[in-house]
Design an enzyme around this catalytic site. Structure first.
Site, PDB file in Angstrom:
ATOM      1  N   TRP A 181      -7.864  -5.664 -11.677  1.00  0.00           N
ATOM      2  CA  TRP A 181      -8.298  -5.841 -13.066  1.00  0.00           C
ATOM      3  C   TRP A 181      -7.154  -5.830 -14.062  1.00  0.00           C
ATOM      4  CZ3 TRP A 181      -6.139  -1.560 -15.056  1.00  0.00           C
ATOM      5  CH2 TRP A 181      -5.990  -0.459 -14.189  1.00  0.00           C
ATOM      6  N   ASN A 182      -5.958  -5.397 -13.632  1.00  0.00           N
ATOM      7  CA  ASN A 182      -4.962  -5.031 -14.653  1.00  0.00           C
ATOM      8  C   ASN A 182      -4.380  -6.231 -15.394  1.00  0.00           C
ATOM      9  OD1 ASN A 182      -3.575  -5.786 -12.330  1.00  0.00           O
ATOM     10  ND2 ASN A 182      -1.852  -4.442 -12.763  1.00  0.00           N
ATOM     11  N   LYS A 205     -12.433 -13.154  -5.090  1.00  0.00           N
ATOM     12  CA  LYS A 205     -13.264 -12.039  -5.563  1.00  0.00           C
ATOM     13  C   LYS A 205     -12.442 -11.220  -6.554  1.00  0.00           C
ATOM     14  CE  LYS A 205     -13.814  -7.900  -4.707  1.00  0.00           C
ATOM     15  NZ  LYS A 205     -13.957  -7.534  -6.122  1.00  0.00           N
ATOM     16  N   PRO A 206     -12.622 -11.508  -7.831  1.00  0.00           N
ATOM     17  CA  PRO A 206     -11.905 -10.717  -8.841  1.00  0.00           C
ATOM     18  C   PRO A 206     -12.528  -9.329  -8.955  1.00  0.00           C
ATOM     19  CG  PRO A 206     -12.733 -12.828  -9.709  1.00  0.00           C
ATOM     20  CD  PRO A 206     -13.426 -12.588  -8.413  1.00  0.00           C
ATOM     21  N   GLY A 256      -3.726  -4.995  -5.028  1.00  0.00           N
ATOM     22  CA  GLY A 256      -4.458  -3.798  -5.415  1.00  0.00           C
ATOM     23  C   GLY A 256      -3.750  -2.567  -4.895  1.00  0.00           C
ATOM     24  N   SER A 257      -4.521  -1.532  -4.615  1.00  0.00           N
ATOM     25  CA  SER A 257      -3.910  -0.256  -4.234  1.00  0.00           C
ATOM     26  C   SER A 257      -3.451  -0.279  -2.775  1.00  0.00           C
ATOM     27  CB  SER A 257      -4.919   0.868  -4.441  1.00  0.00           C
ATOM     28  OG  SER A 257      -6.028   0.652  -3.591  1.00  0.00           O
ATOM     29  N   GLU A 278       0.018  -7.174  -2.012  1.00  0.00           N
ATOM     30  CA  GLU A 278       0.815  -6.782  -3.187  1.00  0.00           C
ATOM     31  C   GLU A 278       0.235  -5.458  -3.662  1.00  0.00           C
ATOM     32  OE1 GLU A 278       3.249  -8.766  -4.170  1.00  0.00           O
ATOM     33  OE2 GLU A 278       2.745 -10.561  -3.032  1.00  0.00           O
ATOM     34  N   CYS A 312       1.737  -3.082 -12.025  1.00  0.00           N
ATOM     35  CA  CYS A 312       2.323  -2.660 -10.743  1.00  0.00           C
ATOM     36  C   CYS A 312       3.831  -2.527 -10.833  1.00  0.00           C
ATOM     37  CB  CYS A 312       1.935  -3.650  -9.657  1.00  0.00           C
ATOM     38  SG  CYS A 312       2.375  -5.343 -10.040  1.00  0.00           S
ATOM     39  N   GLU A 410       1.546   7.451  -7.866  1.00  0.00           N
ATOM     40  CA  GLU A 410       1.461   6.436  -8.918  1.00  0.00           C
ATOM     41  C   GLU A 410       0.438   6.884  -9.964  1.00  0.00           C
ATOM     42  OE1 GLU A 410      -0.489   2.770  -7.808  1.00  0.00           O
ATOM     43  OE2 GLU A 410       0.939   1.578  -8.948  1.00  0.00           O
TER      44      GLU A 410
HETATM   45  P1  NAD Z   1      -8.170  -1.400  -5.668  1.00  0.00           P
HETATM   46  O1  NAD Z   1      -7.461  -1.507  -4.367  1.00  0.00           O
HETATM   47  O2  NAD Z   1      -9.155  -0.327  -5.833  1.00  0.00           O
HETATM   48  O3  NAD Z   1      -8.949  -2.765  -6.028  1.00  0.00           O
HETATM   49  C1  NAD Z   1      -8.332  -4.013  -6.031  1.00  0.00           C
HETATM   50  C2  NAD Z   1      -9.332  -5.073  -5.577  1.00  0.00           C
HETATM   51  O4  NAD Z   1      -9.759  -4.775  -4.253  1.00  0.00           O
HETATM   52  C3  NAD Z   1     -10.613  -5.120  -6.410  1.00  0.00           C
HETATM   53  O5  NAD Z   1     -11.022  -6.469  -6.525  1.00  0.00           O
HETATM   54  C4  NAD Z   1     -11.599  -4.345  -5.581  1.00  0.00           C
HETATM   55  O6  NAD Z   1     -12.940  -4.715  -5.796  1.00  0.00           O
HETATM   56  C5  NAD Z   1     -11.177  -4.722  -4.183  1.00  0.00           C
HETATM   57  N1  NAD Z   1     -11.550  -3.768  -3.144  1.00  0.00           N
HETATM   58  C6  NAD Z   1     -11.718  -2.432  -3.262  1.00  0.00           C
HETATM   59  N2  NAD Z   1     -12.031  -1.904  -2.042  1.00  0.00           N
HETATM   60  C7  NAD Z   1     -12.054  -2.934  -1.167  1.00  0.00           C
HETATM   61  C8  NAD Z   1     -12.295  -3.041   0.236  1.00  0.00           C
HETATM   62  N3  NAD Z   1     -12.594  -1.975   0.981  1.00  0.00           N
HETATM   63  N4  NAD Z   1     -12.230  -4.264   0.818  1.00  0.00           N
HETATM   64  C9  NAD Z   1     -11.920  -5.344   0.076  1.00  0.00           C
HETATM   65  N5  NAD Z   1     -11.675  -5.317  -1.249  1.00  0.00           N
HETATM   66  C10 NAD Z   1     -11.741  -4.117  -1.860  1.00  0.00           C
HETATM   67  O7  NAD Z   1      -7.026  -1.327  -6.748  1.00  0.00           O
HETATM   68  P2  NAD Z   1      -7.158  -0.887  -8.269  1.00  0.00           P
HETATM   69  O8  NAD Z   1      -7.032   0.572  -8.302  1.00  0.00           O
HETATM   70  O9  NAD Z   1      -8.305  -1.504  -8.908  1.00  0.00           O
HETATM   71  O10 NAD Z   1      -5.832  -1.573  -8.862  1.00  0.00           O
HETATM   72  C11 NAD Z   1      -4.720  -0.849  -9.177  1.00  0.00           C
HETATM   73  C12 NAD Z   1      -3.731  -0.830  -8.026  1.00  0.00           C
HETATM   74  O11 NAD Z   1      -3.299  -2.162  -7.771  1.00  0.00           O
HETATM   75  C13 NAD Z   1      -2.481  -0.059  -8.358  1.00  0.00           C
HETATM   76  O12 NAD Z   1      -2.081   0.709  -7.252  1.00  0.00           O
HETATM   77  C14 NAD Z   1      -1.453  -1.125  -8.642  1.00  0.00           C
HETATM   78  O13 NAD Z   1      -0.124  -0.731  -8.428  1.00  0.00           O
HETATM   79  C15 NAD Z   1      -1.880  -2.211  -7.711  1.00  0.00           C
HETATM   80  N6  NAD Z   1      -1.416  -3.530  -8.165  1.00  0.00           N
HETATM   81  C16 NAD Z   1      -0.391  -4.112  -7.493  1.00  0.00           C
HETATM   82  C17 NAD Z   1       0.107  -5.340  -7.916  1.00  0.00           C
HETATM   83  C18 NAD Z   1       1.252  -5.997  -7.189  1.00  0.00           C
HETATM   84  O14 NAD Z   1       1.508  -7.176  -7.443  1.00  0.00           O
HETATM   85  N7  NAD Z   1       1.948  -5.312  -6.308  1.00  0.00           N
HETATM   86  C19 NAD Z   1      -0.445  -5.955  -9.041  1.00  0.00           C
HETATM   87  C20 NAD Z   1      -1.481  -5.332  -9.709  1.00  0.00           C
HETATM   88  C21 NAD Z   1      -1.967  -4.109  -9.255  1.00  0.00           C
END
Ligand code: NAD
Length: 541
Positions: A181-182, A205-206, A256-257, A278, A312, A410
């Site tokens: 979402w960021n 899937k956003p 994501g995370s 990423e 990130c 983080e």
């Molecule tokens: P998150 O991992 O909770 O969610 C990210 C995405 O994954 C969302 O679309 C979510 O719905 C989906 N998701 C969640 N659980 C899932 C699963 N079990 N299977 C498949 N998809 C799933 O991350 P967040 O907390 O929303 O985002 C923040 C994190 O993302 C931070 O750690 C940040 O550093 C990282 N991030 C990294 C980058 C990069 O380019 N390295 C960029 C942006 C954010």
């Protein structure tokens, strides 16, 4: 900014500025329905169910988002596969022309894009601007370099002149993209554009919190002329839809995370498909003794507080040389305290809101834990409910120690910890501490020395005299994480080659790989051995 946008309720409030008793921040952020007309129809959904999406500016509902069932995911992939078969036959010129059309559309419609980003994420408009900017750069880069990355290449044949070898790069098929979402517009599109350019279809899937911005991106792709079914959008919880997508995808791009990235990696391994991940970071910035202190203090504000630290590649650990520590600190703290916090969609704010209660809880917990264990707050350190439900002040901490959560975890918020150093090797070792390796920054007036130090830093990108924008916006350079910050790279050649399979085609002329009539196997082996010795002498590769 369009005339119908809500007015900003407060302006010029620094982090320690007074609350406006007249202002009710929850009052004014309803989204006019015409702004998002048709957008939610782009979700593949037959469930009849929808869930609300809220604006962090006030907590109000923005729209209802239709939800995708597992059967809908199946349908999305069926459509995408059919569209991909046609798309893979189109020329690179055609794809580039559409990419450049998208470039223009994104720049022309940037106000609508920024409005939606601000509404959905609560970020400051100047941070929202980075998103159309990045997508325009990405579209132009891959449009203009498509032939460089995708044309058939000649390779060295085993028998020069007689073995002609060509390398083709064929599309993987359907790429699944799961995004956070960021940076809702950037993250929805930037990884998909090279996938399209390479001849793939995309199912994306956003994150549920920022669906409208992602859907607007899908609408712009259609307006640019990309075939409707080539880009499918599904909506719903990641833990439900993730597996459904992975089992049908030819490749997965996840941002994501780190925790979720590991789940995705395991699921992709079971399907024997590739993935790029990423992930998170705990990024260090090092201010060397010869840094331009004014420039470093200005850069440090952007490094720490862009998008309220929900980035990130933004910085959460700052190592400052003894020789400049006091001068730097004074300037950095003064700049931070002077930041304008102003909710709303207008230009003029230096930092916006966090996106959610979860984010606010994490940031508050990290700061409270650090303070309870002895850290000093040099700026900020408090939530600002007078500005919005999830606002938190840009915060500088000193005296953070390894027993505090924010030392290694983080925060993903506007909190930076300052540390002194006297020995550069020690600063590099401390910067390399921990499990992450995404992005680093070094400030020095000696570029050569800083570049030499960069080689010892275990991060996928290092920015010298800049926080993150120099690498992030240099599309020809790959970007991604080492260690727990990820696998694979976006941008550059690697950012598009991940979506292709290589196919080697060798055409053998005249000579066969078998003894000619009348030559024994033993003689053939001798001839081949002599040939290998000769080739080495001639300098053959
Ligand atoms: P998150 O991992 O909770 O969610 C990210 C995405 O994954 C969302 O679309 C979510 O719905 C989906 N998701 C969640 N659980 C899932 C699963 N079990 N299977 C498949 N998809 C799933 O991350 P967040 O907390 O929303 O985002 C923040 C994190 O993302 C931070 O750690 C940040 O550093 C990282 N991030 C990294 C980058 C990069 O380019 N390295 C960029 C942006 C954010």
């Amino acid at each position: 900014m369009s005339a119908s946008s809500p007015s900003s309720p407060a302006s010029g409030l620094g982090p320690s500025g007074p609350a406006d008793p007249e202002h009710d921040p929850r009052a004014s952020y309803a989204l006019e329905p015409e702004r998002i007309a048709g957008l939610t129809d782009l979700v593949v959904s037959t469930s009849g169910e929808s869930v609300p999406t809220y604006t962090p500016l006030s907590g109000q509902v923005l729209a209802m988002i239709p939800q995708t069932t597992p059967a809908d995911v199946e349908e999305a992939y069926r459509r995408a596969r059919a569209a991909q078969r046609e798309w893979a036959r189109t020329s690179l010129e055609h794809r580039s022309a559409l990419m450049l059309k998208l470039h223009d559309l994104v720049l022309d419609r940037q106000d609508e894009i920024m409005d939606l980003i601000c509404w959905e994420s609560g970020k400051a408009r100047k941070h929202a601007f980075d998103e159309p900017l990045h997508i325009a750069l990405t579209a132009r880069y891959y449009a203009r370099t498509a032939h460089d990355h995708l044309d058939t290449e000649r390779k060295i044949g085993v028998v020069p002149g007689l073995t002609r070898v060509e390398l083709n790069r064929v599309p993987k098929g359907v790429v699944g993209i799961i995004s956070p979402w960021n940076y809702p517009f950037t993250m929805a599109l930037c990884d998909g554009l090279p996938a399209l350019m390479a001849g793939n279809a995309v199912v994306t899937k956003p994150d549920a919190q920022t669906m409208l911005t992602a859907l607007f991106g899908a609408q712009l792709l259609r307006e640019a002329g990309f075939p409707e079914d080539l880009w499918q959008v599904v909506a719903g919880p990641g833990r439900v839809l993730g597996g459904e997508m992975i089992s049908r995808s030819d490749y997965i791009c996840f941002t994501g995370s780190t925790a979720t990235g590991k789940i995705i990696a395991k699921q992709c391994a079971e399907q024997l498909i590739g993935c790029s991940l990423e992930l998170g970071g705990k990024n260090p910035i090092i201010i060397l003794r010869d840094a331009d202190v004014d420039r470093a203090a200005e850069g440090a504000v952007r490094a720490s507080f862009s998008n309220a630290g929900q980035l990130c590649v933004s910085m959460e650990r700052m190592f400052v040389a003894d020789q400049v520590y006091d001068r730097f600190l004074e300037k950095f703290v003064a700049r931070t305290k002077a930041m304008r916090l102003q909710p709303g969609l207008e230009w003029g704010s230096d930092m916006g809101s966090l996106i959610s209660q979860d984010q606010l809880d994490t940031v508050t917990a990290h700061v409270e834990d650090a303070v309870a264990k002895g850290a000093r707050v040099l700026a900020g350190g408090k939530p600002r409910p007078d500005l919005g439900p999830y606002y938190y002040e840009p915060t500088i901490l000193e005296g953070v120690t390894p027993d505090m959560t924010c030392f290694g975890d983080e925060t993903f918020g506007p909190v930076i910890a300052l540390y002194r150093f006297s020995d550069e090797a020690d600063a590099v070792a401390r910067a390399n501490d921990g499990e992450y390796g995404l992005n680093a920054s070094i400030y020095s007036q000696d570029g050569k020395r800083a570049r030499a130090i960069a080689r010892h830093i275990k991060c996928g990108t290092v920015n010298i005299n800049e926080a993150f924008a120099a690498t992030f916006a240099s599309l020809d350079a790959p970007m991604g994480g080492m260690r727990q910050s990820g696998m694979g790279r976006r941008q550059g050649a690697e950012g598009i080659h991940r979506y292709t399979e290589t196919q080697s085609v060798a055409t053998q002329r005249l000579m066969r790989f078998a003894p000619p009539p009348g030559v024994s196997d033993k003689m053939f082996a001798k001839i081949f051995t002599a040939n290998l010795r000769l080739m080495k002498k001639l300098g053959a590769k």
